[in-house]
Motif scaffolding. Structure first.
Motif, short mmCIF file in Angstrom:
data_model
loop_
_atom_site.label_atom_id
_atom_site.label_comp_id
_atom_site.label_asym_id
_atom_site.label_seq_id
_atom_site.Cartn_x
_atom_site.Cartn_y
_atom_site.Cartn_z
N ASP A 64 -9.99 -28.15 -0.62
CA ASP A 64 -8.69 -28.06 -1.28
C ASP A 64 -8.85 -27.45 -2.67
O ASP A 64 -8.07 -27.73 -3.58
CB ASP A 64 -8.03 -29.44 -1.38
N HIS A 65 -9.84 -26.58 -2.82
CA HIS A 65 -10.16 -26.05 -4.14
C HIS A 65 -9.08 -25.13 -4.69
O HIS A 65 -8.98 -24.95 -5.91
CB HIS A 65 -11.52 -25.34 -4.11
N ALA A 66 -8.26 -24.55 -3.82
CA ALA A 66 -7.13 -23.75 -4.32
C ALA A 66 -6.13 -24.64 -5.07
O ALA A 66 -5.56 -24.24 -6.08
CB ALA A 66 -6.44 -23.03 -3.17
N VAL A 67 -5.95 -25.86 -4.58
CA VAL A 67 -5.06 -26.81 -5.24
C VAL A 67 -5.65 -27.23 -6.58
O VAL A 67 -4.96 -27.27 -7.62
CB VAL A 67 -4.82 -28.05 -4.35
N ILE A 68 -6.96 -27.54 -6.58
CA ILE A 68 -7.63 -27.92 -7.83
C ILE A 68 -7.54 -26.79 -8.84
O ILE A 68 -7.26 -27.01 -10.02
CB ILE A 68 -9.10 -28.30 -7.55
N LEU A 69 -7.77 -25.56 -8.38
CA LEU A 69 -7.74 -24.40 -9.27
C LEU A 69 -6.36 -24.23 -9.89
O LEU A 69 -6.23 -23.96 -11.10
CB LEU A 69 -8.14 -23.15 -8.51
#
Length: 255
Positions: free
Chosen positions: A151-156
């Motif tokens: 879910d790194h797009a959300v974190i980014l």
């Protein structure tokens, strides 16, 4: 302040009664290069998501804090010098705990964000589960860089919002300017991080009205192109926080 001594386990308490899960630490580290906002990404060398881009990070060891794990993983996966990693000001972003965010098992991630000037290039080859690392212009994270792992797009996206807010309330933007800079150069930092065009007279008025934000360099000026007169030069002031804050335009990105 040292941590309190570890208390003994209560009698009759059974840790096996609860399903185990792992804790990870992930980092969104930004810098400004050539008037563009960049984020540090690693290409994963192992499953899951082998070959995909991701934020640096990894599992927290049993006797390790989340921040210590974040710094360790950042050094291991990017090859950045230990002194650089140790000096980074990491700001805890939030905790990501959706049950299916990692296909291996239940993993809760504590994410950190940082906006740092003068960051070096990462090593050509990464360590740990990273194949290699590089600075990626933020506009390329979606195209041509594939979708981020986990879910790194959300974190980014959350981290981008956090660093944007940080520029509203602190003097961090001056760290991305030369020792002596024009207000146009300072405005360029804000426009890069906020991804929006700012009204020049309004920006100048707000900066000069904020106590301790910038100090004029007496008698210094620089030609900035065009036919206008040379622009006055400034240095970073002694303030660390902005009172009043320099707020982003409410209409959002315009560039």
């Amino acid at each position: 302040m040292s941590a309190p001594p570890r208390a003994p386990r209560p009698a009759g308490y059974d840790p096996a009664a609860f399903e185990p899960f792992a804790v990870a630490a992930d980092l969104a580290v930004f810098t400004v290069r050539e008037a563009r906002l960049h984020v540090l990404l690693i290409r994963r060398g192992q499953e899951p998501y082998a070959g995909a881009w991701a934020l640096p990070g990894g599992f927290v060891l049993p006797r390790e804090s989340a921040e210590a794990a974040a710094r360790r993983e950042l050094a291991e996966e990017t090859g950045l010098p230990g002194a650089v990693v140790a000096d980074l000001h990491l700001e805890q972003l939030r905790t990501y705990s959706e049950p299916d965010r990692d296909p291996r098992m239940r993993v809760v991630s504590v994410a950190f964000a940082a906006l740092v000037p003068d960051m070096p290039e990462p090593a050509a080859t990464g360590g740990g589960d990273a194949e290699h690392a590089r600075w990626v212009p933020l506009g390329e994270v979606r195209d041509p860089v594939p979708e981020l792992a986990f879910d790194h797009a959300v974190i980014l996206a959350d981290a981008r919002e956090r660093i944007g807010a940080k520029l509203e309330y602190t003097c961090l933007a001056t760290a991305f300017c030369p020792p002596e800079f024009t207000l146009g150069e300072l405005q360029g930092v804000y426009e890069t991080v906020w991804d929006t065009a700012l009204d020049r007279p309004n920006f100048r008025r707000k900066v000069l009205a904020t106590p301790g934000f910038v100090d004029a360099v007496p008698g210094a000026a620089r030609l900035t192109g065009g036919r206008g007169k040379p622009a006055a030069l400034y240095r970073a002031g002694r303030a660390s926080a902005l009172h009043p804050p320099l707020l982003r335009p409410s209409e959002g990105p315009t560039r």
